[in-house]
Structures are given as C-alpha cells and as structure tokens.
Design an enzyme around this catalytic site. Sequence first.
Site, PDB file in Angstrom:
ATOM      1  N   ASP A  14       0.768  -1.090   0.020  1.00 54.82           N
ATOM      2  CA  ASP A  14      -0.004   0.038  -0.048  1.00 54.82           C
ATOM      3  C   ASP A  14       0.935   1.208  -0.052  1.00 54.82           C
ATOM      4  O   ASP A  14       1.851   1.167   0.527  1.00 54.82           O
ATOM      5  CB  ASP A  14      -0.911   0.060   1.223  1.00 54.82           C
ATOM      6  CG  ASP A  14      -1.560  -1.091   1.369  1.00 54.82           C
ATOM      7  OD1 ASP A  14      -1.951  -1.778   0.459  1.00 54.82           O
ATOM      8  OD2 ASP A  14      -2.229  -1.359   2.853  1.00 54.82           O
TER       9      ASP A  14
HETATM   10  N1  URA Z   1      -1.340  -5.873   4.027  1.00 52.66           N
HETATM   11  C1  URA Z   1      -1.731  -4.632   4.170  1.00 52.66           C
HETATM   12  O1  URA Z   1      -2.511  -4.306   4.645  1.00 52.66           O
HETATM   13  N2  URA Z   1      -1.030  -3.677   3.348  1.00 52.66           N
HETATM   14  C2  URA Z   1       0.401  -3.985   2.756  1.00 52.66           C
HETATM   15  O2  URA Z   1       0.772  -3.188   2.080  1.00 52.66           O
HETATM   16  C3  URA Z   1       0.572  -5.211   2.567  1.00 52.66           C
HETATM   17  C4  URA Z   1      -0.021  -6.166   3.438  1.00 52.66           C
END
Ligand code: URA
Length: 233
Positions: free
Chosen positions: A109
């Site tokens: 993310d």
């Molecule tokens: N889980 C999440 O919530 N975000 C990420 O970037 C990776 C794993």
Amino acid sequence: MAPNPMRRLDQLLSSLGYCSRREVASLVKAGRLKLGDIALTKADQRVNPHLVTLDGEPLEAPDGLLAMLHKPVGYVCTHSEGEGPTIYELLPTQWLDRKPAVTSVGRLDKDTSGLLLITDIGSLVHRYTSPKADVEKTYLTKVDRELDQRLIDIFSRGDLMLRGETKPCLAAKLEILSPFTARLTITEGRYHQVRRMFASQGYHVEKLHRESFGPHNLGDLEVGEWDLISVPD
Ligand code: URA
C-alpha cells in the site's frame, strides 16, 4: 539439451535496456563493446552475454534481474501516473527499458514501507504470488490501542473471515513485541490483508512495514534504496 546462451549483440543490448538496436552499431563503431579483450565489430554478431563488456563493465543481469527495494511510505506500486510518486521513480530508468520491463512482485500500500521485490522474470513473479505460493511475509505493525494476547490465537486458528470474503485467512503467526507493536507473518497476499486482519478485531494499523519476503530480508538497506540480489534456484 542446455539452452543456447548465444544472443545477437544488438538484440541483447536492447533487451537489457541499454539502447535501441540501431544504436548498438554506434557503440560498436566507437569500440565500446568488447568480448574479453577483443573489440566487437558487428552489431548482429552472436555473443555469450556473460562475456560482453560495455566500457569495460559486464552487462547488467543478462539472465534476468532481481532486486530488493526499500519502499518508502508515500510511494505507489503502479506504472500509471496520477496517484502520487511511484516506486519506479526510485529505480534506474534502464530497468524500465528492459524487455520485459521490471515490475514489483505483488504490491505494498501507499502507506506501507519495507521490502518490495523488483524483477523482469515473469516466472518468478508467478512463483512468488500465485495463490498456492505459500511464501512467508513478515510485517512490523503499530496499532492504535493495546494489543490483546488473544489475538495470537485468533490469527493462528485459520478461521478468521475478512469482510466481503468467502474463505477464511490461512493461519498467521503474531508475536506481540510491546503494548502497541507486533510482528505478523502471513503466507497469503490478499488486498490490504494485514490492515484488514487487525481491523476485523477493532484495531487500526498506524504503521506497517514489511521486513521480509520469503528468503529475502531487508537487512540494513536504506529507505528508498535498492540492491541487486541473486535469483533463487
Ligand atoms: N497488508 C496490508 O494491509 N498492506 C500492505 O501493504 C501489505 C500487506
């Protein structure tokens, strides 16, 4: 029979992102391409990629490129524009000119930092991201309220249902490190999985950082930096 390692020089350099096939002729003319000590004289000559040098340097990752990137918070894992700075801005432009161009192995993310693998090896992307891959990923998390020891059991049972999904999450390992921080190891890669696992128990993840991906660890790689690594067998 072992694959023939010989490649046409102009195709080779263009596929590794150095320049266009036509531009290879100029490099040859300028004597900048060599095979051992001997200058190459023809752009269409077949060569062993491992023996070619450009300006005295061996060619970069002739069999496929794999790198670790320490993704900073605020960068998005997309090739398209308009969602903010992209991780590709942190990489050498030559990697994007390779054919195929490099891509990230899965995504993090925008608000997540940490280890992201970058590669142009399609089979490796598949091996690491297919639903059956079973690759361990380890995340450090900081949450907004005190962690309850019962989460260890809740995450480990393999029956945690996330909102809108029909299959429970596979068993995950939670280590509580301090009242607000924990290390979580998961083997899947569902959308926003870590944040949603905590959200299902009423927690908001304030910080999320990936420490490792399969056999690869971030180690002391600085934020925003990358490092070429060897391709696992
Ligand atoms: N889980 C999440 O919530 N975000 C990420 O970037 C990776 C794993």
